[in-house]
Design a protein around this motif. Structure first.
Motif, PDB file in Angstrom:
ATOM      1  N   LYS A   1       0.553  -1.009   0.114  1.00  0.00           N
ATOM      2  CA  LYS A   1      -0.104  -0.214  -0.458  1.00  0.00           C
ATOM      3  C   LYS A   1       1.069   1.533   0.266  1.00  0.00           C
ATOM      4  O   LYS A   1       0.580   2.652  -0.678  1.00  0.00           O
ATOM      5  CB  LYS A   1      -1.079   0.251   1.602  1.00  0.00           C
ATOM      6  N   SER A   2       1.786   1.041   0.797  1.00  0.00           N
ATOM      7  CA  SER A   2       2.972   2.720   0.635  1.00  0.00           C
ATOM      8  C   SER A   2       3.128   2.741   0.103  1.00  0.00           C
ATOM      9  O   SER A   2       3.344   3.867  -0.473  1.00  0.00           O
ATOM     10  CB  SER A   2       3.429   2.181   2.152  1.00  0.00           C
ATOM     11  N   ASN A   3       3.768   1.973  -0.744  1.00  0.00           N
ATOM     12  CA  ASN A   3       4.717   2.030  -2.149  1.00  0.00           C
ATOM     13  C   ASN A   3       3.932   2.073  -3.181  1.00  0.00           C
ATOM     14  O   ASN A   3       4.674   3.210  -3.932  1.00  0.00           O
ATOM     15  CB  ASN A   3       5.382   1.010  -2.343  1.00  0.00           C
TER      16      ASN A   3
ATOM     17  N   TRP B   1      -5.242   8.986   2.237  1.00  0.00           N
ATOM     18  CA  TRP B   1      -5.146   8.276   2.983  1.00  0.00           C
ATOM     19  C   TRP B   1      -4.194   6.916   3.326  1.00  0.00           C
ATOM     20  O   TRP B   1      -4.740   6.246   3.007  1.00  0.00           O
ATOM     21  CB  TRP B   1      -5.610   7.940   4.221  1.00  0.00           C
ATOM     22  N   ASP B   2      -2.939   6.852   3.858  1.00  0.00           N
ATOM     23  CA  ASP B   2      -2.337   5.753   4.097  1.00  0.00           C
ATOM     24  C   ASP B   2      -2.471   4.903   5.609  1.00  0.00           C
ATOM     25  O   ASP B   2      -2.550   5.611   6.463  1.00  0.00           O
ATOM     26  CB  ASP B   2      -0.778   5.238   3.727  1.00  0.00           C
ATOM     27  N   THR B   3      -2.380   3.620   5.721  1.00  0.00           N
ATOM     28  CA  THR B   3      -2.488   3.434   7.378  1.00  0.00           C
ATOM     29  C   THR B   3      -1.539   3.685   8.560  1.00  0.00           C
ATOM     30  O   THR B   3      -2.030   2.984   9.420  1.00  0.00           O
ATOM     31  CB  THR B   3      -2.810   1.327   7.376  1.00  0.00           C
TER      32      THR B   3
ATOM     33  N   LYS C   1       9.189  -0.413   5.149  1.00  0.00           N
ATOM     34  CA  LYS C   1       9.131   0.374   6.476  1.00  0.00           C
ATOM     35  C   LYS C   1       7.514   0.400   6.967  1.00  0.00           C
ATOM     36  O   LYS C   1       6.720   1.419   5.981  1.00  0.00           O
ATOM     37  CB  LYS C   1       9.037   1.787   5.840  1.00  0.00           C
ATOM     38  N   PRO C   2       7.457  -0.394   7.570  1.00  0.00           N
ATOM     39  CA  PRO C   2       5.537  -0.596   8.079  1.00  0.00           C
ATOM     40  C   PRO C   2       4.824   0.603   8.683  1.00  0.00           C
ATOM     41  O   PRO C   2       4.293   0.455   8.467  1.00  0.00           O
ATOM     42  CB  PRO C   2       6.171  -1.962   8.863  1.00  0.00           C
ATOM     43  N   THR C   3       5.821   0.992   9.668  1.00  0.00           N
ATOM     44  CA  THR C   3       5.098   3.046  10.432  1.00  0.00           C
ATOM     45  C   THR C   3       6.171   3.476   9.547  1.00  0.00           C
ATOM     46  O   THR C   3       7.020   4.511  10.514  1.00  0.00           O
ATOM     47  CB  THR C   3       5.268   2.686  11.297  1.00  0.00           C
TER      48      THR C   3
ATOM     49  N   GLN D   1      -1.446   0.864  10.801  1.00  0.00           N
ATOM     50  CA  GLN D   1      -1.520   0.291  12.079  1.00  0.00           C
ATOM     51  C   GLN D   1      -2.915  -0.523  11.551  1.00  0.00           C
ATOM     52  O   GLN D   1      -3.505  -1.312  11.910  1.00  0.00           O
ATOM     53  CB  GLN D   1      -3.096   1.254  12.283  1.00  0.00           C
ATOM     54  N   GLU D   2      -2.598  -1.322  10.406  1.00  0.00           N
ATOM     55  CA  GLU D   2      -4.071  -2.729   9.805  1.00  0.00           C
ATOM     56  C   GLU D   2      -3.448  -3.747  10.285  1.00  0.00           C
ATOM     57  O   GLU D   2      -3.685  -4.898  10.644  1.00  0.00           O
ATOM     58  CB  GLU D   2      -3.471  -2.500   8.118  1.00  0.00           C
ATOM     59  N   ARG D   3      -1.947  -3.908  10.745  1.00  0.00           N
ATOM     60  CA  ARG D   3      -0.724  -4.534  11.505  1.00  0.00           C
ATOM     61  C   ARG D   3      -1.532  -5.485  12.908  1.00  0.00           C
ATOM     62  O   ARG D   3      -1.834  -6.067  13.005  1.00  0.00           O
ATOM     63  CB  ARG D   3       0.253  -4.786  12.273  1.00  0.00           C
TER      64      ARG D   3
HETATM   65 MG    MG Z   1       2.180   0.740   4.732  1.00  0.00          MG
END
Ligand code: MG
Ligand code: GDP
Length: 177
Positions: A24-26, A65-67, A41-43, A70-72
């Motif tokens: 998602k972040s990428n 918006w990116d999580t 880089k999860p957070t 938090q989804e973890r």
């Molecule tokens: Mg992410």
């Protein structure tokens, strides 16, 4: 000359959802800044990114918006979805479990999201053909069943990323204007 905010015709909020590490972040950094990062880089702490888009003679500011990880912890709250007109629902084509999770994400979308939210299903990491666990047909069938748009993407190779976001934004625009 005024700022873009004064000139922009629409502000669209959209959210990224899906299991941790599906990309998602990428996808967002690729869309917003044309960047990709190989290290996970999860957070990253960034809550959202903007990109300005022109459709016809209208200027649209897309706020995605990116999580921020938090989804973890299954801690995505209703405020994340509030006001969102679109969602990219992302799974990882190399991890079957992330595809199985879609049922849970769709349930959450229906609970927290607005009724007419535009949802695009995205099967990411299409570049990893040798470790594929979810076929293109599986993605297509689910999309058809749930009445979603669908696309396979690679944030890494920059395949269909622009298309996935723009398809969502165009659909929101069609519903709004
Ligand atoms: Mg992410
Ligand atoms: P998120 O937790 O959903 O935000 O996932 P990230 O964007 O942090 O990505 C998780 C991991 O997958 C990172 O190591 C990324 O480099 C990698 N990744 C993301 N998108 C792709 C892709 O399209 N192809 C490949 N090969 N790796 C990807």
């Amino acid at each position: 000359e005024g700022s873009f905010d004064e000139e922009c015709d629409y502000l669209f909020k959209a959210v990224l959802i899906g299991d941790s590490a599906v990309g998602k972040s990428n996808l967002l950094s690729r869309f917003a800044r044309d960047e990709f990062c190989l290290e996970s880089k999860p957070t990253i702490g960034v809550e959202f990114a903007y990109r300005n888009i022109r459709i016809g003679d209208k200027l649209i500011k897309a706020q995605i918006w990116d999580t921020a990880g938090q989804e973890r912890f299954r801690a995505i709250t209703s405020s994340y979805y509030r006001g969102a007109m679109g969602a990219l629902l992302v799974y990882d084509t190399t991890r079957r479990s992330t595809f199985e999770s879609l049922r849970k994400w769709l349930r959450e979308l229906r609970e927290f999201g607005s009724r007419e939210m535009v949802v695009v299903l995205v099967g990411n990491k299409s570049d990893l053909t040798h470790s594929r666990e979810v076929s293109l047909e599986d993605g297509q069938s689910l999309a058809q069943l749930e009445d979603l748009s669908f696309m396979e993407t690679s944030a890494k190779e920059n395949v269909n990323v622009e298309d996935a976001f723009l398809q969502m934004i165009n659909k929101i625009y069609d519903l709004t204007s």
